[in-house]
Design a protein around this motif. Structure first.
Motif, PDB file in Angstrom:
ATOM      1  N   THR A   1     -22.076  19.597   6.069  1.00 41.88           N
ATOM      2  CA  THR A   1     -22.326  19.648   7.509  1.00 41.88           C
ATOM      3  C   THR A   1     -23.759  20.090   7.755  1.00 41.88           C
ATOM      4  OG1 THR A   1     -21.511  21.913   7.654  1.00 41.88           O
ATOM      5  CG2 THR A   1     -19.934  20.165   8.099  1.00 41.88           C
ATOM      6  N   VAL A   2     -24.275  19.674   8.882  1.00 42.52           N
ATOM      7  CA  VAL A   2     -25.629  20.080   9.232  1.00 42.52           C
ATOM      8  C   VAL A   2     -25.579  21.460   9.874  1.00 42.52           C
ATOM      9  CG1 VAL A   2     -26.439  17.712   9.530  1.00 42.52           C
ATOM     10  CG2 VAL A   2     -25.573  18.946  11.482  1.00 42.52           C
ATOM     11  N   PRO A   3     -26.655  22.212   9.767  1.00 41.64           N
ATOM     12  CA  PRO A   3     -26.675  23.525  10.415  1.00 41.64           C
ATOM     13  C   PRO A   3     -26.544  23.386  11.938  1.00 41.64           C
ATOM     14  CG  PRO A   3     -28.589  23.218   8.973  1.00 41.64           C
ATOM     15  CD  PRO A   3     -27.863  21.912   9.037  1.00 41.64           C
ATOM     16  N   ALA A   4     -25.958  24.375  12.549  1.00 44.80           N
ATOM     17  CA  ALA A   4     -25.712  24.337  13.994  1.00 44.80           C
ATOM     18  C   ALA A   4     -27.002  24.148  14.788  1.00 44.80           C
ATOM     19  CB  ALA A   4     -25.001  25.615  14.433  1.00 44.80           C
ATOM     20  N   HIS A   5     -28.097  24.728  14.318  1.00 45.06           N
ATOM     21  CA  HIS A   5     -29.357  24.610  15.072  1.00 45.06           C
ATOM     22  C   HIS A   5     -29.860  23.166  15.107  1.00 45.06           C
ATOM     23  CE1 HIS A   5     -32.032  24.102  11.588  1.00 45.06           C
ATOM     24  NE2 HIS A   5     -31.248  24.974  10.982  1.00 45.06           N
ATOM     25  N   ALA A   6     -29.481  22.345  14.118  1.00 41.86           N
ATOM     26  CA  ALA A   6     -29.912  20.943  14.107  1.00 41.86           C
ATOM     27  C   ALA A   6     -29.212  20.137  15.196  1.00 41.86           C
ATOM     28  CB  ALA A   6     -29.634  20.319  12.746  1.00 41.86           C
ATOM     29  N   LEU A   7     -28.058  20.609  15.631  1.00 43.47           N
ATOM     30  CA  LEU A   7     -27.297  19.894  16.660  1.00 43.47           C
ATOM     31  C   LEU A   7     -27.433  20.529  18.043  1.00 43.47           C
ATOM     32  CD1 LEU A   7     -23.982  19.261  14.704  1.00 43.47           C
ATOM     33  CD2 LEU A   7     -25.932  17.718  14.986  1.00 43.47           C
ATOM     34  N   SER A   8     -28.186  21.609  18.141  1.00 44.77           N
ATOM     35  CA  SER A   8     -28.244  22.350  19.401  1.00 44.77           C
ATOM     36  C   SER A   8     -29.208  21.759  20.430  1.00 44.77           C
ATOM     37  CB  SER A   8     -28.607  23.810  19.131  1.00 44.77           C
ATOM     38  OG  SER A   8     -29.897  23.876  18.551  1.00 44.77           O
ATOM     39  N   ASP A   9     -30.114  20.900  20.002  1.00 45.56           N
ATOM     40  CA  ASP A   9     -31.054  20.298  20.933  1.00 45.56           C
ATOM     41  C   ASP A   9     -30.290  19.467  21.965  1.00 45.56           C
ATOM     42  OD1 ASP A   9     -33.790  19.505  21.771  1.00 45.56           O
ATOM     43  OD2 ASP A   9     -33.066  17.514  21.178  1.00 45.56           O
ATOM     44  N   PRO A  10     -30.599  19.623  23.260  1.00 45.22           N
ATOM     45  CA  PRO A  10     -29.859  18.884  24.292  1.00 45.22           C
ATOM     46  C   PRO A  10     -29.931  17.360  24.124  1.00 45.22           C
ATOM     47  CG  PRO A  10     -31.187  20.601  25.294  1.00 45.22           C
ATOM     48  CD  PRO A  10     -31.545  20.571  23.842  1.00 45.22           C
ATOM     49  N   ARG A  11     -31.060  16.846  23.644  1.00 48.76           N
ATOM     50  CA  ARG A  11     -31.171  15.392  23.459  1.00 48.76           C
ATOM     51  C   ARG A  11     -30.312  14.925  22.289  1.00 48.76           C
ATOM     52  NH1 ARG A  11     -37.503  15.168  23.335  1.00 48.76           N
ATOM     53  NH2 ARG A  11     -37.006  17.075  22.234  1.00 48.76           N
ATOM     54  N   THR A  12     -30.191  15.747  21.270  1.00 52.33           N
ATOM     55  CA  THR A  12     -29.307  15.422  20.152  1.00 52.33           C
ATOM     56  C   THR A  12     -27.860  15.447  20.605  1.00 52.33           C
ATOM     57  OG1 THR A  12     -30.890  16.334  18.573  1.00 52.33           O
ATOM     58  CG2 THR A  12     -28.617  16.092  17.815  1.00 52.33           C
ATOM     59  N   ARG A  13     -27.491  16.466  21.375  1.00 54.07           N
ATOM     60  CA  ARG A  13     -26.120  16.549  21.897  1.00 54.07           C
ATOM     61  C   ARG A  13     -25.801  15.331  22.779  1.00 54.07           C
ATOM     62  NH1 ARG A  13     -23.296  18.727  18.904  1.00 54.07           N
ATOM     63  NH2 ARG A  13     -21.690  18.376  20.421  1.00 54.07           N
ATOM     64  N   ARG A  14     -26.769  14.933  23.604  1.00 55.75           N
ATOM     65  CA  ARG A  14     -26.573  13.780  24.477  1.00 55.75           C
ATOM     66  C   ARG A  14     -26.391  12.500  23.647  1.00 55.75           C
ATOM     67  NH1 ARG A  14     -30.086  14.955  28.009  1.00 55.75           N
ATOM     68  NH2 ARG A  14     -31.895  14.037  26.991  1.00 55.75           N
ATOM     69  N   ALA A  15     -27.163  12.353  22.587  1.00 53.03           N
ATOM     70  CA  ALA A  15     -27.041  11.182  21.712  1.00 53.03           C
ATOM     71  C   ALA A  15     -25.669  11.157  21.039  1.00 53.03           C
ATOM     72  CB  ALA A  15     -28.144  11.181  20.664  1.00 53.03           C
ATOM     73  N   LEU A  16     -25.202  12.315  20.592  1.00 53.72           N
ATOM     74  CA  LEU A  16     -23.886  12.394  19.958  1.00 53.72           C
ATOM     75  C   LEU A  16     -22.775  12.093  20.963  1.00 53.72           C
ATOM     76  CD1 LEU A  16     -24.477  15.539  17.738  1.00 53.72           C
ATOM     77  CD2 LEU A  16     -24.108  13.200  16.929  1.00 53.72           C
ATOM     78  N   ARG A  17     -22.910  12.618  22.168  1.00 54.47           N
ATOM     79  CA  ARG A  17     -21.926  12.363  23.223  1.00 54.47           C
ATOM     80  C   ARG A  17     -21.896  10.876  23.581  1.00 54.47           C
ATOM     81  NH1 ARG A  17     -23.395  16.722  25.748  1.00 54.47           N
ATOM     82  NH2 ARG A  17     -24.904  15.660  27.055  1.00 54.47           N
ATOM     83  N   SER A  18     -23.061  10.274  23.701  1.00 52.49           N
ATOM     84  CA  SER A  18     -23.139   8.848  24.033  1.00 52.49           C
ATOM     85  C   SER A  18     -22.500   7.995  22.945  1.00 52.49           C
ATOM     86  CB  SER A  18     -24.601   8.423  24.214  1.00 52.49           C
ATOM     87  OG  SER A  18     -25.160   9.071  25.319  1.00 52.49           O
ATOM     88  N   THR A  19     -22.792   8.323  21.714  1.00 51.12           N
ATOM     89  CA  THR A  19     -22.222   7.570  20.600  1.00 51.12           C
ATOM     90  C   THR A  19     -20.701   7.679  20.597  1.00 51.12           C
ATOM     91  OG1 THR A  19     -24.217   7.949  19.297  1.00 51.12           O
ATOM     92  CG2 THR A  19     -22.257   7.300  18.093  1.00 51.12           C
TER      93      THR A  19
END
Length: 147
Positions: free
Chosen positions: A10-28
């Motif tokens: 798994t990736v570290p939590a800080h790698a997924l904490s960026d709002p644009r990354t979260r938005r990309a994951l949500r969109s996908t």
């Protein structure tokens, strides 16, 4: 003796904490969810139209079943990717790309598929194209890069 360093699952939590990354994951995840819903509705239509050989033939049955199965797998890949699982991210990238190529082949080649199924597959292709673009984009690639 040397030991091989295996990448974290798994990736570290800080790698997924960026709002644009979260938005990309949500969109996908949403796009893959819509792909699964559309695929399930199509299989429902195939079942409802089973007595109309001009609309539903053996190729339609096989294709619809395969699409539903892969869409459900892709939902699990997308959900696990959103939780930071590297292998699921790789599986999502591969499955979405492979299914996009398969859809392009169905649309481009003449064959046993009626126009209504080709139209549904075109919509699925657009959804998966967006998944491919987001999943292979720099935002998620950097978030899931091995350290």
């Amino acid at each position: 003796m040397t030991t091989r360093k295996t990448p974290a699952t798994t990736v570290p939590a800080h790698a997924l904490s960026d709002p644009r990354t979260r938005r990309a994951l949500r969109s996908t995840t949403r796009l893959v969810g819509w792909y699964a819903v559309l695929s399930a509705l199509t299989l429902g239509a195939v079942i409802a139209l089973r007595d109309h050989p001009g609309l539903v033939n053996d190729a339609v049955w096989v294709r619809s079943a395969i699409v539903v199965a892969t869409s459900l797998l892709m939902v699990s890949f997308a959900v696990r990717t959103a939780r930071g699982h590297r292998r699921s991210y790789l599986r999502l990238r591969l499955a979405s790309g492979i299914m996009l190529v398969a859809i392009a082949a169905i649309l481009a080649l003449p064959g046993d598929f009626p126009l209504w199924l080709k139209s549904e597959q075109a919509v699925c292709g657009v959804l998966l194209l967006l998944v491919v673009l987001i999943a292979n984009g720099p935002r998620l690639r950097s978030a899931f890069a091995t350290e």
